[in-house]
Design a protein around this motif. Structure first.
Motif: not given
Length: 179
Positions: A63-68
């Protein structure tokens, strides 16, 4: 319009957002998996996942860091769009997914919200990435390609994706250098 980090307060609006995609038989993009969590784990589990996606030091492998974010119309609190901003890319995202996934609810399309949301998100996202931003869309989605091009995207590649079972267009947005 404003960006809102997902919270319990928006549970009803988030469910209505996803239900609209189902009514129109339209795929959901850039929703951080919300559509799947509403079917299987519930909104609260999705909120936990969104918070975990921001925890850069503890991202699970693969997985990768993400902002939603929700893109909310302030007058009525309706979620007009959603956008996921990936802070890093793995091999799959570098080739097929890119840094950004987004969607606009079906009844609000063709009103300029897509370009407005992407343009506004790029203002705070570009400094976090620092380099080129990759964003892709299905070739059969000319509206999305138009939004990307209107926001500065340059077509970098076009190829068949076994995962998406269709032709993908990958666009590149180079950093803007202020004089």
């Amino acid at each position: 319009m404003k960006f809102v980090f997902p919270c319990k307060e928006y549970e009803r609006q988030a469910a209505a957002y996803i239900q609209e995609f189902e009514r129109y038989a339209s795929p959901v993009n850039g929703a951080g998996g919300l559509e799947n969590y509403l079917k299987e784990g519930g909104y609260d589990r999705w909120l936990q996942k969104i918070l975990a996606d921001v925890d850069i030091a503890n991202i699970p492998e693969g997985r990768v860091p993400a902002l939603t974010y929700f893109y909310v119309r302030e007058e009525d609190g309706e979620i007009i769009g959603m956008i996921s901003l990936r802070l890093m890319l793995n091999d799959f995202l570098r080739r097929e997914g890119g840094h950004i996934g987004y969607s606009i609810r079906p009844t609000q399309r063709r009103k300029g919200y897509g370009a407005r949301m992407l343009r506004e998100a790029l203002r705070f996202f570009r400094p976090l990435i620092g380099g080129p931003i990759l964003i892709s869309c299905d070739k059969e989605n000319p509206a999305s390609a138009g939004v990307i091009r209107n926001c500065g995207g340059q077509l970098e590649a076009e190829f068949y994706s076994d995962v998406f079972q269709g032709v993908i267009q990958r666009y590149r947005m180079d950093p803007i250098h202020d004089a």
